[in-house]
Motif scaffolding. Structure first.
Motif, short mmCIF file in Angstrom:
data_model
loop_
_atom_site.label_atom_id
_atom_site.label_comp_id
_atom_site.label_asym_id
_atom_site.label_seq_id
_atom_site.Cartn_x
_atom_site.Cartn_y
_atom_site.Cartn_z
N ASN A 1 24.41 76.41 23.12
CA ASN A 1 24.10 76.86 24.49
C ASN A 1 24.36 78.35 24.72
O ASN A 1 24.39 78.79 25.87
CB ASN A 1 24.88 76.04 25.53
N ASP A 2 24.54 79.11 23.66
CA ASP A 2 24.69 80.55 23.82
C ASP A 2 23.36 81.17 24.25
O ASP A 2 22.28 80.65 23.95
CB ASP A 2 25.15 81.20 22.51
N GLN A 3 23.47 82.31 24.96
CA GLN A 3 22.28 83.00 25.46
C GLN A 3 22.33 84.47 25.07
O GLN A 3 23.41 85.06 24.92
CB GLN A 3 22.19 82.86 26.98
N LEU A 4 21.14 85.04 24.91
CA LEU A 4 20.99 86.42 24.50
C LEU A 4 20.53 87.26 25.68
O LEU A 4 19.60 86.87 26.41
CB LEU A 4 19.97 86.51 23.36
N VAL A 5 21.18 88.40 25.90
CA VAL A 5 20.83 89.30 27.01
C VAL A 5 20.59 90.70 26.44
O VAL A 5 21.36 91.20 25.61
CB VAL A 5 21.96 89.36 28.06
N ILE A 6 19.52 91.32 26.93
CA ILE A 6 19.21 92.70 26.52
C ILE A 6 18.90 93.53 27.76
O ILE A 6 18.07 93.15 28.58
CB ILE A 6 18.00 92.73 25.55
N TYR A 7 19.59 94.64 27.88
CA TYR A 7 19.37 95.66 28.89
C TYR A 7 19.40 95.09 30.31
O TYR A 7 18.41 95.11 31.04
CB TYR A 7 18.03 96.36 28.64
N ASP B 1 18.57 86.26 37.53
CA ASP B 1 17.22 85.79 37.86
C ASP B 1 16.46 85.27 36.65
O ASP B 1 15.32 84.81 36.78
CB ASP B 1 16.42 86.92 38.51
N GLY B 2 17.06 85.40 35.46
CA GLY B 2 16.40 84.94 34.25
C GLY B 2 15.44 85.93 33.65
O GLY B 2 14.67 85.58 32.74
N ASP B 3 15.45 87.18 34.12
CA ASP B 3 14.49 88.18 33.64
C ASP B 3 14.72 88.55 32.18
O ASP B 3 13.77 88.66 31.41
CB ASP B 3 14.56 89.45 34.51
N ASN B 4 15.96 88.78 31.82
CA ASN B 4 16.26 89.33 30.49
C ASN B 4 17.33 88.51 29.77
O ASN B 4 18.18 89.06 29.08
CB ASN B 4 16.72 90.78 30.61
N ILE B 5 17.28 87.21 29.95
CA ILE B 5 18.22 86.31 29.27
C ILE B 5 17.43 85.18 28.63
O ILE B 5 16.51 84.62 29.25
CB ILE B 5 19.29 85.77 30.25
N MET C 1 39.51 79.78 39.56
CA MET C 1 38.57 80.33 38.59
C MET C 1 37.59 79.23 38.22
O MET C 1 37.98 78.17 37.74
CB MET C 1 39.26 80.83 37.33
N VAL C 2 36.31 79.47 38.48
CA VAL C 2 35.25 78.49 38.18
C VAL C 2 34.47 79.00 36.98
O VAL C 2 33.99 80.14 36.98
CB VAL C 2 34.31 78.30 39.39
N SER C 3 34.34 78.19 35.95
CA SER C 3 33.65 78.59 34.73
C SER C 3 32.41 77.75 34.51
O SER C 3 32.12 76.82 35.27
CB SER C 3 34.60 78.45 33.53
N ASN C 4 31.68 78.10 33.47
CA ASN C 4 30.47 77.36 33.06
C ASN C 4 29.42 77.29 34.18
O ASN C 4 28.79 76.25 34.39
CB ASN C 4 30.83 75.94 32.60
N ILE C 5 29.23 78.39 34.89
CA ILE C 5 28.18 78.46 35.90
C ILE C 5 26.86 78.76 35.19
O ILE C 5 26.75 79.73 34.44
CB ILE C 5 28.48 79.54 36.95
N ALA C 6 25.87 77.94 35.42
CA ALA C 6 24.61 78.07 34.69
C ALA C 6 23.90 79.37 35.04
O ALA C 6 23.95 79.85 36.17
CB ALA C 6 23.71 76.88 35.01
N ILE C 7 23.24 79.94 34.03
CA ILE C 7 22.41 81.13 34.19
C ILE C 7 21.02 80.80 33.63
O ILE C 7 20.91 80.25 32.53
CB ILE C 7 22.97 82.34 33.42
N PRO C 8 19.93 81.12 34.34
CA PRO C 8 19.90 81.80 35.64
C PRO C 8 20.38 80.90 36.76
O PRO C 8 20.35 79.68 36.64
CB PRO C 8 18.43 82.18 35.81
N SER C 9 20.87 81.52 37.83
CA SER C 9 21.37 80.75 38.96
C SER C 9 21.08 81.51 40.24
O SER C 9 20.89 82.73 40.24
CB SER C 9 22.87 80.51 38.82
N VAL C 10 21.05 80.77 41.32
CA VAL C 10 20.84 81.37 42.63
C VAL C 10 22.19 81.80 43.19
O VAL C 10 23.15 81.03 43.16
CB VAL C 10 20.15 80.37 43.59
N ARG C 11 22.27 83.01 43.66
CA ARG C 11 23.53 83.48 44.27
C ARG C 11 23.46 83.35 45.79
O ARG C 11 22.44 83.71 46.37
CB ARG C 11 23.77 84.94 43.87
N PRO C 12 24.54 82.85 46.41
CA PRO C 12 25.77 82.39 45.76
C PRO C 12 25.57 81.06 45.05
O PRO C 12 24.82 80.20 45.50
CB PRO C 12 26.75 82.25 46.92
N ALA C 13 26.25 80.89 43.93
CA ALA C 13 26.11 79.69 43.12
C ALA C 13 26.82 78.52 43.77
O ALA C 13 27.75 78.69 44.56
CB ALA C 13 26.67 79.94 41.72
N ASN C 14 26.36 77.33 43.44
CA ASN C 14 27.04 76.11 43.88
C ASN C 14 28.12 75.79 42.84
O ASN C 14 27.82 75.34 41.74
CB ASN C 14 26.05 74.95 44.00
#
Length: 259
Positions: free
Chosen positions: A119-125, A136-140, A190-203
């Motif tokens: 479940n790792d994700q790659l992000v660029i710029y 928003d899921g643009d670059n992930i 501290m809340v972890s494992n919040i899914a990306i992309p997600s709508v802010r504010p997250a649930n």
């Protein structure tokens, strides 16, 4: 022969009732005055102990938060409009990729050991603006490379990345994290494992929430971006109260946003 007996006088001394009442009254007055001084001294000691305990707990919490935020993905720090929580994307790993591979669904990396897990994700710029915002899921993209600690080529699902990194940098992430002020229950979460992309504010999922510190009676976050968004400053205010002791701490966290 007559015997003569000497007479002995026996004197009995003691307190009269009036003297006893006076002694009791004076003793009570002195005891009341002494107890007042002792009480203030004891309360001052208890309050100071409570303060140092609270200050130590608040300091540890702020240090942990500072470390996590400094390790956040550039331009991913986001504070709610009310200042009651801060959300960011922690970096698991990173490095540089070969610019010639940009535009494909697979790219070689310039490091030998890239840890990749499920479940790792790659992000660029990530610029944090429309068109280049990980939230928003643009670059992930989700990494499809089999989990391995010695990956030298990353494969991912989805479309190609929209904007290349001028420095050919990539980041590996796995969900977002948020620090939440739960003043109703007097705690910082501290809340972890919040899914990306997600709508802010997250649930926020309560199952993924952990208590960072309790006895919280004041908590707020503010964030100011620097010039050209390359740097930012996070301001955290935390107040803890217990047993008459109150500790108020303010911490400034420098955030580097060079993507």
């Amino acid at each position: 022969m007559r015997r003569e007996f000497k007479r002995y006088s026996i004197y009995v001394s003691g307190f009269t009732l009036v003297e006893l009442v006076i002694v009791i009254t004076v003793t009570a007055i002195i005891g009341g005055i002494s107890s007042t001084f002792i009480r203030h001294s004891v309360m001052a000691y208890v309050n100071s102990e409570a303060y140092y305990e609270l200050a130590d707990r608040a300091d540890i919490s702020l240090r942990r938060m500072s470390r996590d935020i400094r390790n956040a993905l550039p331009n991913s720090v986001w504070v709610s409009p009310g200042g009651d929580f801060v959300e960011f994307i922690p970096i698991k790993a990173g490095g540089r990729y070969y610019q010639d591979d940009f535009g494909a669904n697979s790219m070689r990396v310039m490091v030998e050991n890239v840890p990749v897990t499920a479940n790792d994700q790659l992000v660029i710029y990530n610029l944090g603006i429309p068109g280049s915002d990980a939230y928003d899921g643009d670059n992930i993209r989700t990494i499809t490379t089999a989990p391995n600690a010695n990956v030298n080529q990353l494969q991912f699902a989805g479309a190609a990345f929209p904007i290349p990194s001028p420095a050919s940098r990539f980041y590996i992430v796995n969900g977002a994290v948020a620090y939440v002020c739960d003043l109703a229950n007097k705690r910082l979460l501290m809340v972890s494992n919040i899914a990306i992309p997600s709508v802010r504010p997250a649930n926020f999922n309560a199952a993924n929430a952990r208590v960072v510190v309790g006895d919280v009676t004041g908590c707020s976050f503010t964030y100011s971006q620097g010039v050209m968004q390359h740097t930012g400053v996070m301001t955290v205010q935390l107040e803890l109260s217990k047993n008459g002791g109150v500790a108020r701490l303010l911490n400034l966290i420098n955030v580097v946003n060079s993507p």
